[in-house]
Design an enzyme around this catalytic site. Structure first.
Site, short mmCIF file in Angstrom:
data_model
loop_
_atom_site.label_atom_id
_atom_site.label_comp_id
_atom_site.label_asym_id
_atom_site.label_seq_id
_atom_site.Cartn_x
_atom_site.Cartn_y
_atom_site.Cartn_z
N ASP A 30 0.86 -1.19 0.00
CA ASP A 30 0.00 0.00 0.00
C ASP A 30 0.89 1.23 0.00
OD1 ASP A 30 -3.26 0.28 1.03
OD2 ASP A 30 -2.01 2.09 0.91
N ARG A 155 -19.06 -9.57 2.01
CA ARG A 155 -19.86 -8.51 2.64
C ARG A 155 -19.12 -7.97 3.84
NH1 ARG A 155 -24.67 -12.30 4.05
NH2 ARG A 155 -22.82 -13.58 4.29
N ASN A 254 -35.66 -7.98 3.17
CA ASN A 254 -35.98 -7.21 4.38
C ASN A 254 -36.23 -5.76 3.99
OD1 ASN A 254 -35.50 -9.46 6.05
ND2 ASN A 254 -33.30 -9.03 5.97
N ALA A 255 -37.48 -5.34 4.17
CA ALA A 255 -37.81 -3.94 3.89
C ALA A 255 -37.21 -3.07 4.98
CB ALA A 255 -39.32 -3.77 3.84
N GLY A 256 -36.90 -1.84 4.65
CA GLY A 256 -36.32 -0.95 5.65
C GLY A 256 -35.98 0.39 5.04
N GLY A 260 -27.06 1.02 1.73
CA GLY A 260 -25.97 1.99 1.76
C GLY A 260 -24.67 1.24 1.55
N CYS A 263 -20.54 -0.39 -1.78
CA CYS A 263 -20.67 -1.13 -3.05
C CYS A 263 -21.95 -0.86 -3.81
CB CYS A 263 -20.55 -2.62 -2.78
SG CYS A 263 -18.91 -3.10 -2.28
#
Ligand code: UDX
EC number: 1.1.1.22
Length: 435
Positions: A30, A155, A254-256, A260, A263
């Protein structure tokens, strides 16, 4: 195998420690000297379950090393992975400048007498493997190199687990020796039928299409939730009812407050931009983005409806700032937009997150008060907005809430609280699509 991994962000670092743990010799490179100095001491720049222990173990076993010097590691590597950032450019497309710079540097250091596989791990536009190979060959026409695409599907919050237990591994290359080497490298992680070989272009598209599909699934279920609300149906029951159809599957239903993170928002925009470049209007994906932008502000809409005379001086407790539980990542977190809107409307906002506070402050309006303890944020609140479904919030005793709050409005932005229990205790409970 000897691996060099360029970029120590989420993808680079998790891949680095994982491949080291599988017995490979890994060097992570890096440009950020401070980051490398910290990593050498075993200090990870990101919060991710299981990562610290793997890092410490593999530093101790000398299977992983950190450096800022690409030339010291790349030339004798069997596989070099490019895992640098591809941020969103002003027009929504992916900014490839970091990838191009790395490709140029590789062109300068790769020898002609050593066969190297270069892998694009970063999420990159279709055709990028070819572009990287061209840049390398421009500097070194005789480089014995094949540039492939092996997209990453991990994830945040379960990155280590996802790396060791992937649903599939996609290896994108038409070059047979490179394919063989990459299959061999990934074999310990997956059964042979889980390893999918495609062209580099298809692999690049698979990454965008996967994220766009999942993002669209979320916007779809949020749209259904909004229609449920209007007609008095319950989205929990509807999600269960449709998710049991194996063609649909229960995941990502899952609704919500929408998606965000680093990705989905960026990748959907990048795919829309890629389509536009070829004069194709990606209408469905544009709707995915538009629904998501409105959905995150639902708590503000509910509060305006509940308090029609305005939100001035209303004390609102916002629970959860990170874009999802298990991470300290604030990128494109719904909490940012929600808090800005609440402050703009004159509310007195008090926020809490179990992990991220200092990093959140610069992204939030100055008027918000950040608390280390949830109790402080909740004390004398007129309303609570649960934005990130951390376990601590789900476990908070309802009776304690009733005793500390002044008001009784609970907006459960992730549908994780027991609506009936709250209603029985006299709370004015709002879920998403649960009315
Ligand atoms: C995602 C992809 O899942 C992963 O494969 C890719 O490599 C990177 O992008 P990540 O951003 O870490 O991973 O989080 P993920 O768990 O997929 O959640 C993304 C967003 O969708 C979060 O904001 C989450 O709150 C939201 N979400 C997820 C929902 O709103 N509803 C759901 O049902 C699932």
């Amino acid at each position: 195998m000897k691996l060099t991994i360029i970029g120590t962000g989420y993808v680079g670092l998790v891949s680095g420690v994982s491949f080291a743990d599988l017995g490979n010799d890994v060097v992570c490179v890096d440009k950020d000297e401070q980051k490398i100095a910290q990593l050498k001491k075993g200090i990870s720049p990101i919060y991710e379950e299981g990562l610290d222990a793997l890092l410490e173990k593999n530093i101790h076993n000398e299977k992983i090393h950190f450096t800022t010097d690409l030339a010291a590691s790349a030339p004798d590597s069997d596989v070099i992975m490019i895992a640098v950032g591809t941020p969103q450019a002003a027009d929504g497309s992916a900014d490839l400048s970091f990838v191009r710079t790395v490709a140029g540097e590789l062109g300068e250091v790769l020898p002609s007498d050593h066969r190297t596989v270069v892998v694009n791990k970063s999420t990159v536009p279709i055709g990028s493997a070819e572009e990287v190979e061209k840049i390398i060959r421009k500097k070194n026409a005789n480089a014995d190199v094949a540039v492939c695409s092996v997209p990453e599907f991990l994830r945040e919050g379960s990155a280590v687990k996802d790396t060791f237990h992937p649903d599939r591994i996609v290896i994108g290359t038409d070059v047979s020796w490179a394919n063989e080497r990459l299959v061999h490298l990934h074999e310990p992680l997956a059964d042979s039928e889980q390893i999918i070989t495609t062209s580099a272009r298809s692999a690049e598209m698979i990454k965008y299409a996967s994220n766009a599909f999942l993002a669209t699934k979320i916007s779809f279920i949020n749209e259904i939730a909004n229609i449920c609300e209007a007609y008095g149906a319950n989205i929990d029951e509807v999600s269960r009812g449709i998710g049991t159809d194996r063609r649909i599957s229960p995941h990502f239903l899952n609704a919500g407050l929408g998606f965000g993170g680093s990705c989905f928002p960026k990748d959907v925009q990048a795919l829309i931009a890629l389509a536009k470049d070829k004069d194709y209007e990606a209408n469905l994906l544009q709707s995915t983005v538009a629904i998501n932008a409105t959905q995150r502000l639902k708590p503000v809409e509910i509060l305006h409806h509940k308090f029609p005379r305005g939100l001035q001086d209303l004390k609102v407790a916002v629970l959860g700032l990170a874009f999802k539980p298990g991470t300290d990542d604030m990128r494109y977190a719904p909490s940012i937009d929600i808090i800005h809107e609440l402050v703009k409307a004159g509310a007195d906002v008090h926020a809490h997150d179990p992990i991220v506070l200092d990093a959140a402050a610069p992204l939030l309006p100055r008027a918000v008060t950040l608390h280390n303890e949830a109790e402080q944020a909740l004390s004398k609140a007129d309303a609570i907005v649960l934005v990130t479904e951390w376990d601590v919030y789900k476990q908070h005793p309802i009776a304690d809430l009733a005793a500390t709050m002044t008001g009784n409005v609970i907006i459960d932005g992730r549908n994780v609280l027991d609506a009936n229990a709250f209603k029985e205790q006299g709370f004015d409970y709002y879920g998403i699509g649960r009315r």
